[in-house]
Enzyme design. Structure first.
Site, PDB file in Angstrom:
ATOM      1  N   HIS A   1      46.957  48.421  46.099  1.00 49.90           N
ATOM      2  CA  HIS A   1      46.377  48.305  47.446  1.00 49.90           C
ATOM      3  C   HIS A   1      47.230  47.452  48.389  1.00 49.90           C
ATOM      4  CE1 HIS A   1      42.865  50.450  46.200  1.00 49.90           C
ATOM      5  NE2 HIS A   1      42.500  49.544  45.310  1.00 49.90           N
TER       6      HIS A   1
ATOM      7  N   HIS B   1      40.601  54.349  42.790  1.00 48.14           N
ATOM      8  CA  HIS B   1      40.695  54.085  44.232  1.00 48.14           C
ATOM      9  C   HIS B   1      42.035  54.590  44.793  1.00 48.14           C
ATOM     10  CE1 HIS B   1      38.103  50.798  42.531  1.00 48.14           C
ATOM     11  NE2 HIS B   1      37.336  51.143  43.552  1.00 48.14           N
TER      12      HIS B   1
ATOM     13  N   ASP C   1      39.789  52.773  36.014  1.00 43.44           N
ATOM     14  CA  ASP C   1      38.432  52.692  36.577  1.00 43.44           C
ATOM     15  C   ASP C   1      37.803  54.055  36.864  1.00 43.44           C
ATOM     16  OD1 ASP C   1      40.419  52.746  38.510  1.00 43.44           O
ATOM     17  OD2 ASP C   1      39.687  51.007  39.625  1.00 43.44           O
TER      18      ASP C   1
ATOM     19  N   TYR D   1      37.648  48.109  35.094  1.00 43.58           N
ATOM     20  CA  TYR D   1      36.776  46.932  35.054  1.00 43.58           C
ATOM     21  C   TYR D   1      35.710  47.004  33.964  1.00 43.58           C
ATOM     22  CZ  TYR D   1      39.421  46.734  39.246  1.00 43.58           C
ATOM     23  OH  TYR D   1      40.496  46.750  40.098  1.00 43.58           O
TER      24      TYR D   1
HETATM   25  C1  SP5 Z   1      42.947  47.685  41.948  1.00 40.12           C
HETATM   26  C2  SP5 Z   1      41.532  48.086  42.238  1.00 40.12           C
HETATM   27  O1  SP5 Z   1      40.961  48.859  41.479  1.00 40.12           O
HETATM   28  N1  SP5 Z   1      40.923  47.537  43.300  1.00 40.12           N
HETATM   29  C3  SP5 Z   1      39.592  47.864  43.655  1.00 40.12           C
HETATM   30  C4  SP5 Z   1      39.077  46.983  44.717  1.00 40.12           C
HETATM   31  C5  SP5 Z   1      37.644  47.250  45.040  1.00 40.12           C
HETATM   32  N2  SP5 Z   1      37.081  46.176  45.780  1.00 40.12           N
HETATM   33  C6  SP5 Z   1      35.794  46.366  46.364  1.00 40.12           C
HETATM   34  C7  SP5 Z   1      34.734  46.513  45.312  1.00 40.12           C
HETATM   35  C8  SP5 Z   1      33.398  46.037  45.777  1.00 40.12           C
HETATM   36  C9  SP5 Z   1      32.463  45.929  44.602  1.00 40.12           C
HETATM   37  N3  SP5 Z   1      31.784  44.680  44.571  1.00 40.12           N
HETATM   38  C10 SP5 Z   1      31.481  44.153  43.254  1.00 40.12           C
HETATM   39  C11 SP5 Z   1      30.145  44.560  42.757  1.00 40.12           C
HETATM   40  C12 SP5 Z   1      29.841  43.853  41.461  1.00 40.12           C
HETATM   41  N4  SP5 Z   1      28.631  44.292  40.873  1.00 40.12           N
HETATM   42 ZN    ZN Z   2      40.777  50.870  41.349  1.00 37.01          ZN
END
Ligand code: SP5
Ligand code: ZN
Length: 340
Positions: A158, A196, A283, A322
């Site tokens: 990103h 993503h 992911d 994750y």
């Molecule tokens: C490298 C990569 O996979 N980056 C992904 C970044 C996503 N960030 C925003 C995710 C928002 C989710 N919030 C956390 C919820 C926990 N239950």
């Molecule tokens: Zn990702």
């Protein structure tokens, strides 16, 4: 399969703004620990990487941005103190040209694009050494020693030339691709299988014809990083035609993912790539807490198998993923699929 990993990542445990609350980042040290442990159990030897070359960092990122990352924590301590994570609260507005401020609080906004990402005491050290792992993996492959995997943490895809976000600070996949170019590969492809969109990688190479960027990901209309990742983003200038986006609907399963994978690999062959970087996010796994795709551990094996069919030198770079309980199995399944 040569595996590069380091312990420097452990100093980086950031916080993220999630649904209005600050929480310890989902992008945790445990992720890399679980991968490393699984790979060692399966008999892979882990090697440390070199420090990344300054000129390589500066071919991918601006000098001002690298200097900002290197010094941001100390500057934040002078300004704000109390060991709170450094995070922006203001971002440049889009409708007119904007300038880079002098103040650390303003620069945090200038050099980031989201609040899922903060800078803590060990962020620079971790990001710097993750980039070194990517450089070392690319060197290994460029020297003709077979495939390599870099267990990069924090991830990178990103990060743009001058902005962090999405848990990413230095774009490790871009570092690997640039290194392959610098080591003599005239056509390099990056295939991003993270759930993503690899917005930073796309942006870095958008106007370049020597690096093809392809990304399979959730439709950005419904998913982070929200603002790019559509199929009609084809590259610009000399790079027109050298960017491929394959957005898929939320909830997509194996069939949709593999149709996209086969299409992307075909484009990479047509492009004439002589080396390939895989931005390996896991992911898209069915149990991932951030994803909605339905891939199984066996599907990651099949991704590796498919990639190996191109018979290209391959550098694999860890991105997201994750589901900590399964992340080691997913990465190792991919690596085993790749080596056959
Ligand atoms: C490298 C990569 O996979 N980056 C992904 C970044 C996503 N960030 C925003 C995710 C928002 C989710 N919030 C956390 C919820 C926990 N239950
Ligand atoms: Zn990702």
């Amino acid at each position: 399969m040569k595996v590069f990993a380091s312990e420097h990542h452990m100093q980086h445990h950031a916080f993220e703004l999630s649904r209005g609350r600050m929480i310890p980042s989902v992008e945790s040290p445990e992720r890399a620990h679980m991968i490393a442990t699984q790979l060692e159990v399966e008999g892979f030897a882990l090697s440390d990487g070199d420090c990344p070359d300054d000129d390589l960092l500066h071919r991918v990122h601006t000098e001002a941005y690298i200097e900002f990352l290197r010094t941001a924590w100390d500057r934040w301590q002078v300004e704000v103190g109390n060991a709170a994570p450094a995070m922006a609260i203001s971002w440049p507005e889009r409708s007119q040209p904007t300038r880079r401020p002098k103040h650390i609080v303003g620069q945090l906004g200038f050099h980031s694009f989201g609040a899922d990402c903060s800078i803590v005491a060990g962020t620079w050290e971790a990001a710097f050494h993750a980039a070194g792992l990517a450089q070392s993996a690319a060197d290994h492959v460029a020297s003709g020693n077979g495939p390599a995997y870099a267990l990069c943490r924090p991830p990178g895809h990103h990060a743009t030339k001058d902005q962090f976000g999405g848990y990413c600070y230095i774009n490790n996949s871009a570092i690997a691709a640039q290194r392959l170019v610098d080591r003599g590969h005239k056509c390099v492809a990056i295939l991003d299988v993270d759930y993503h969109h690899g917005n930073g990688t796309q942006a870095i190479f958008y106007e370049r014809a020597d690096v093809l960027t392809a990304s399979i990901h959730a439709n950005p209309a419904d998913e982070f990083p929200w603002f790019t990742g559509y199929a009609d983003e084809e590259g610009a200038g000399a790079g027109r035609g050298c960017n491929i986006n394959l957005p898929l609907p939320l909830g997509s399963g194996r069939d949709a993912f593999f149709d996209a994978l086969v299409a992307a690999l075909k484009e990479i062959e047509t492009f004439g790539a002589t080396a390939l970087v895989i931005a390996l996010g896991t992911d898209a796994f069915v149990d991932d807490p951030l994803g909605t795709f339905q891939l199984s551990t066996d599907d990651f094996f099949a991704i590796g198998e498919r990639v190996s069919m191109l018979s290209l030198p391959v550098v694999s770079i860890q991105e997201g993923g994750y589901a900590n309980a399964a992340i080691g199995a997913n990465v190792s399944a991919y690596l085993r699929g790749l080596v056959g």
